[in-house]
Structures are given as structure tokens and as C-alpha cells.
Design an enzyme around this catalytic site. Sequence first.
Site, PDB file in Angstrom:
ATOM      1  N   SER A 121       0.801  -1.221   0.000  1.00  0.00           N
ATOM      2  CA  SER A 121       0.000   0.000   0.000  1.00  0.00           C
ATOM      3  C   SER A 121       0.835   1.274   0.000  1.00  0.00           C
ATOM      4  CB  SER A 121      -0.944   0.026   1.213  1.00  0.00           C
ATOM      5  OG  SER A 121      -0.258   0.400   2.384  1.00  0.00           O
ATOM      6  N   LYS A 165       2.056   4.486   7.287  1.00  0.00           N
ATOM      7  CA  LYS A 165       1.171   5.291   6.453  1.00  0.00           C
ATOM      8  C   LYS A 165       1.535   6.783   6.544  1.00  0.00           C
ATOM      9  CE  LYS A 165      -1.840   2.115   5.091  1.00  0.00           C
ATOM     10  NZ  LYS A 165      -0.957   1.016   5.468  1.00  0.00           N
TER      11      LYS A 165
END
Length: 223
Positions: free
Chosen positions: A143, A181
Site C-alpha cells: 500500500s 502510512k
Amino acid sequence: MLTAKQHELLLFIHRRLEESGISPSFEEMKEALDLKSKSGVHRLISALEERGFIRRLPNRARALEVVKMPESAGTKAADPVAKATTPPLSQPEAANDVIEVPLHGRIAAGVPIEALEDHQTLPVPAALLGSGEHYALEVSGDSMIEAGIFDGDFALVKKADTARDGDIVVALVNGEEATLKYLYHDGGKIRLDPANASYDPQVYEDRQVKVQGKLAGLLRRYH
């Protein structure tokens, strides 16, 4: 320390400014870096701006200025021909500049997974680390690929409990799951953004998320 994609984008912008005096469009940057969406370009631009490598010029469309280049990659070093002709003596000696940092298992770059604690260490070139205390985590998932972070990479993390919007952080969610993230504060909530158009942002209450560090660098093994 720049990620591979940040470094690639910075060189692309610098080269275009030298050639034409005009910074490339977001579409051109997306195609040059083979990204799936312009959102990945926006994140890379924001990261470069926050680290002081570029700045946006006010009141001018698509105007970017390169403020500085990485010390290890001047414009000539970025040229494959220049690399090939660099005298061997110009390369730094790899002596005892290695630091053993704690290696704390795997961290998800996709869906959050439990962060494993163990007692392994990872040898890291001292040049990749700045001041402060660091640890390493092995990345699991895809991701963050648009930020140049791939499955199997080792994330070098500087310990910190706070971060600014746009920083890539290790976030501990609900006290048990860790993920890598982009961090954003969003209306009293915490948003953890991926760097892959195939994944959706994760939104949590502020109390659910604890910053455990900020990305300082990456190590990659080639098999």
C-alpha cells in the site's frame, strides 16, 4: 533521507527546469514515475516540500523551484554516464560506519497487522541515520508503493511520538496493530493514508492512534 520515488521525482523536476525553465505538470510527473494516480504525485511533492528540497512559487501555476539536491546525488551523479566515469577514489570507504538497530518484526503497509516484538538487530550504514534513536521494521504489503516503499523493504524509523501532516509514520492502532502510512489530522480524527490508489484511507478517533516513529530511511535487499 529520501525514498526512492521522492529522489526520482526530485531529479526529474530538476532536469526539466534545467532544460526548459518550466516545471513539469502533475500528469507528466505521474507518467515519468509510472504512478497510477496524481494523488501519488501530490504526496511526493508535499514530502519533498516539507523536507526542504523544493518549494512552490506563489501566484504561478505549476511552478516549482528546487531548493537543494541530496548530497549524495548531484545532477552529474544522477547521469548513468557520469556514474560510470566517476573515479573509484571518489567513492566513500565503507569502514566501520555500521550501526546495529533493533529489528521489531514485520509492519503492514496494507491492512494493519500486529507488530511483532523480538530481539533481532539489523546492521545499518550510519549515513542513513541522523540524530536520535532508531529501530527497523520489515515492510509487509504494497500500500506504500507509490512512495517507493515495497514489500520486504526494511523501514528505518526514528522514534517519535508526534508528527506533522504528511509525515510517513509508524502508527499503533488500538494499542495492538501497527501500520506504516501518511499521517493527517482530519477534523478531530486521525487519517492514515496509503500511497496506492487501490487502498482506501483509514480513519480513526484521535485516541485510537499513537505515533511510534517517523520514517527516516529504507534498506532493500536484492536477491
